[in-house]
Scaffold this motif. Structure first.
Motif, PDB file in Angstrom:
ATOM      1  N   GLN A 182       0.822  -1.216   0.000  1.00  0.00           N
ATOM      2  CA  GLN A 182       0.000   0.000   0.000  1.00  0.00           C
ATOM      3  C   GLN A 182       0.852   1.261   0.000  1.00  0.00           C
ATOM      4  O   GLN A 182       0.452   2.275  -0.578  1.00  0.00           O
ATOM      5  CB  GLN A 182      -0.944   0.000   1.206  1.00  0.00           C
ATOM      6  CG  GLN A 182      -2.164  -0.878   1.012  1.00  0.00           C
ATOM      7  CD  GLN A 182      -3.252  -0.596   2.011  1.00  0.00           C
ATOM      8  OE1 GLN A 182      -3.028  -0.593   3.216  1.00  0.00           O
ATOM      9  NE2 GLN A 182      -4.464  -0.345   1.531  1.00  0.00           N
ATOM     10  N   PRO A 189      -6.705  -0.526  -6.005  1.00  0.00           N
ATOM     11  CA  PRO A 189      -7.897  -1.070  -5.350  1.00  0.00           C
ATOM     12  C   PRO A 189      -7.781  -2.553  -5.032  1.00  0.00           C
ATOM     13  O   PRO A 189      -8.410  -3.033  -4.078  1.00  0.00           O
ATOM     14  CB  PRO A 189      -9.011  -0.804  -6.369  1.00  0.00           C
ATOM     15  CG  PRO A 189      -8.307  -0.716  -7.696  1.00  0.00           C
ATOM     16  CD  PRO A 189      -6.966  -0.131  -7.406  1.00  0.00           C
ATOM     17  N   ASP A 190      -6.987  -3.294  -5.799  1.00  0.00           N
ATOM     18  CA  ASP A 190      -6.822  -4.719  -5.531  1.00  0.00           C
ATOM     19  C   ASP A 190      -6.061  -4.946  -4.225  1.00  0.00           C
ATOM     20  O   ASP A 190      -6.368  -5.858  -3.454  1.00  0.00           O
ATOM     21  CB  ASP A 190      -6.095  -5.397  -6.691  1.00  0.00           C
ATOM     22  CG  ASP A 190      -6.886  -5.337  -7.986  1.00  0.00           C
ATOM     23  OD1 ASP A 190      -8.030  -5.820  -8.000  1.00  0.00           O
ATOM     24  OD2 ASP A 190      -6.368  -4.779  -8.969  1.00  0.00           O
ATOM     25  N   ALA A 192      -6.054  -2.776  -1.697  1.00  0.00           N
ATOM     26  CA  ALA A 192      -6.978  -2.383  -0.629  1.00  0.00           C
ATOM     27  C   ALA A 192      -7.967  -3.504  -0.319  1.00  0.00           C
ATOM     28  O   ALA A 192      -8.239  -3.816   0.854  1.00  0.00           O
ATOM     29  CB  ALA A 192      -7.721  -1.112  -1.031  1.00  0.00           C
ATOM     30  N   ALA A 193      -8.487  -4.128  -1.357  1.00  0.00           N
ATOM     31  CA  ALA A 193      -9.448  -5.225  -1.153  1.00  0.00           C
ATOM     32  C   ALA A 193      -8.778  -6.407  -0.472  1.00  0.00           C
ATOM     33  O   ALA A 193      -9.376  -7.064   0.396  1.00  0.00           O
ATOM     34  CB  ALA A 193     -10.036  -5.643  -2.498  1.00  0.00           C
ATOM     35  N   ARG A 194      -7.537  -6.666  -0.840  1.00  0.00           N
ATOM     36  CA  ARG A 194      -6.831  -7.793  -0.227  1.00  0.00           C
ATOM     37  C   ARG A 194      -6.521  -7.521   1.236  1.00  0.00           C
ATOM     38  O   ARG A 194      -6.588  -8.432   2.072  1.00  0.00           O
ATOM     39  CB  ARG A 194      -5.547  -8.094  -1.008  1.00  0.00           C
ATOM     40  CG  ARG A 194      -4.935  -9.436  -0.659  1.00  0.00           C
ATOM     41  CD  ARG A 194      -3.727  -9.766  -1.507  1.00  0.00           C
ATOM     42  NE  ARG A 194      -3.277 -11.131  -1.262  1.00  0.00           N
ATOM     43  CZ  ARG A 194      -2.157 -11.664  -1.737  1.00  0.00           C
ATOM     44  NH1 ARG A 194      -1.365 -10.931  -2.530  1.00  0.00           N
ATOM     45  NH2 ARG A 194      -1.813 -12.908  -1.466  1.00  0.00           N
ATOM     46  N   THR A 196      -8.340  -5.794   3.301  1.00  0.00           N
ATOM     47  CA  THR A 196      -9.596  -6.021   4.018  1.00  0.00           C
ATOM     48  C   THR A 196      -9.846  -7.511   4.216  1.00  0.00           C
ATOM     49  O   THR A 196     -10.186  -7.962   5.324  1.00  0.00           O
ATOM     50  CB  THR A 196     -10.775  -5.395   3.255  1.00  0.00           C
ATOM     51  OG1 THR A 196     -10.557  -3.984   3.153  1.00  0.00           O
ATOM     52  CG2 THR A 196     -12.088  -5.656   3.962  1.00  0.00           C
ATOM     53  N   GLN A 197      -9.676  -8.281   3.143  1.00  0.00           N
ATOM     54  CA  GLN A 197      -9.947  -9.715   3.210  1.00  0.00           C
ATOM     55  C   GLN A 197      -8.995 -10.426   4.171  1.00  0.00           C
ATOM     56  O   GLN A 197      -9.433 -11.210   5.029  1.00  0.00           O
ATOM     57  CB  GLN A 197      -9.832 -10.332   1.822  1.00  0.00           C
ATOM     58  CG  GLN A 197     -10.150 -11.821   1.785  1.00  0.00           C
ATOM     59  CD  GLN A 197     -10.034 -12.379   0.390  1.00  0.00           C
ATOM     60  OE1 GLN A 197      -8.955 -12.361  -0.208  1.00  0.00           O
ATOM     61  NE2 GLN A 197     -11.134 -12.887  -0.151  1.00  0.00           N
ATOM     62  N   GLU A 200      -9.637  -9.724   7.838  1.00  0.00           N
ATOM     63  CA  GLU A 200     -10.772 -10.512   8.330  1.00  0.00           C
ATOM     64  C   GLU A 200     -10.368 -11.957   8.580  1.00  0.00           C
ATOM     65  O   GLU A 200     -10.720 -12.550   9.609  1.00  0.00           O
ATOM     66  CB  GLU A 200     -11.922 -10.449   7.322  1.00  0.00           C
ATOM     67  CG  GLU A 200     -12.586  -9.086   7.219  1.00  0.00           C
ATOM     68  CD  GLU A 200     -13.630  -9.032   6.113  1.00  0.00           C
ATOM     69  OE1 GLU A 200     -13.797 -10.045   5.390  1.00  0.00           O
ATOM     70  OE2 GLU A 200     -14.273  -7.967   5.965  1.00  0.00           O
ATOM     71  N   THR A 219      -1.223  -7.511  -6.893  1.00  0.00           N
ATOM     72  CA  THR A 219      -1.041  -6.906  -5.568  1.00  0.00           C
ATOM     73  C   THR A 219       0.379  -6.955  -5.020  1.00  0.00           C
ATOM     74  O   THR A 219       0.641  -6.374  -3.965  1.00  0.00           O
ATOM     75  CB  THR A 219      -1.965  -7.602  -4.548  1.00  0.00           C
ATOM     76  OG1 THR A 219      -1.633  -8.999  -4.490  1.00  0.00           O
ATOM     77  CG2 THR A 219      -3.432  -7.446  -4.916  1.00  0.00           C
TER      78      THR A 219
END
Length: 259
Positions: A182, A189-190, A192-194, A196-197, A200, A219
């Motif tokens: 990052q 955006p890929d 950022a999405a990773r 988050t995933q 979690e 990424t």
């Protein structure tokens, strides 16, 4: 039928357990500690450990090899260019071996260490890569022995594998690697999405692996050195025009070492 599970070891290592469920035989990859493997075998007394695959000589990858070999008489495979405990078969670039009835290609991928190898199973529907400490999820290994150019070429070789190749590396470094990714590409955006995933998953106690080559190409900054935005950040880091992909990689690796 092949099933793959991770046996945690030390603070963040994974020992990959490859299981031939039809014949109840298994293989392990980089057993730095024999205890997790012996515990699994004790819980599955009708299974046989037939093979031990080693990618490189670092202790957290070979520390349990001799004990496991002595306990099970499993065949030990490892890189020819490195000193591997109890190794019986020395492997060179482009060798092909058979493990659990499956063919694996041996790829020499120097950088992290000079003799580091990876194992690639070219199944058309579910190819898999056992890559040790060369390629990580969203990152790559430190250059303990090799040069930046060697590692860049090794990663380029792995990046050229089919996108749906499963990437089985050996450390849970994904979140820290994504934080660096990052910093390199704050608007990706890929990534950022990773983040988050994976955040979690880790909160739920799940591991972040395996990855895929396709996901790494989206990424992993070390596979994205041809992107203009990545080059600009690399140039900014070392205050020069990094005029080749290898130079961009070297700048990124230097930055990550201090990140």
């Amino acid at each position: 039928m092949l099933q793959i599970d991770a046996l945690p070891a030390f603070s963040d290592n994974y020992i990959w357990l490859l299981q031939d469920t039809t014949h109840k035989r298994c293989a392990v990859v980089d057993p730095g500690d024999a205890a997790p493997v012996l515990a699994w075998l004790a819980r599955h007394p009708d299974w046989t450990l037939s093979d031990i695959l080693v990618t490189h000589h670092h202790f957290d990858h070979v520390g349990g090899v001799a004990q496991l070999h002595g306990h099970t008489n499993a065949k030990v495979w490892g890189p020819a260019l490195e000193d591997i405990p109890a190794r019986q078969v020395a492997l060179n670039d482009n060798d092909q071996i058979e493990i659990l009835g499956l063919k694996f290609d041996v790829l020499l991928v120097p950088g992290h260490t000079l003799g580091h190898i990876a194992y690639y199973h070219a199944d058309p529907s579910a190819p898999l890569l056992l890559c040790g400490d060369t390629l990580f999820a969203a990152g790559c290994g430190r250059l303990f022995e090799g040069t930046p150019e060697q590692m860049h070429l090794s990663l380029s070789r792995l990046a050229a594998l089919p996108g749906h190749t499963g990437v089985y590396c050996t450390h849970e470094y994904t979140l820290s690697n994504l934080r660096f990714a990052q910093a390199v590409e704050p608007n990706n955006p890929d990534i950022a999405a990773r983040v988050t995933q994976v955040t979690e998953w880790r909160a739920e106690g799940r591991i972040s692996l395996p990855s895929t080559i396709a996901l790494e190409l989206l990424t992993n900054p070390f596979l994205r050195v041809n992107e203009t935005s990545v080059k600009e950040k690399a140039d900014e880091w070392n205050s020069r025009d990094n005029d080749s992909p290898g130079a961009v990689f070297a700048s990124l690796r230097s930055w990550k070492d201090k990140f």
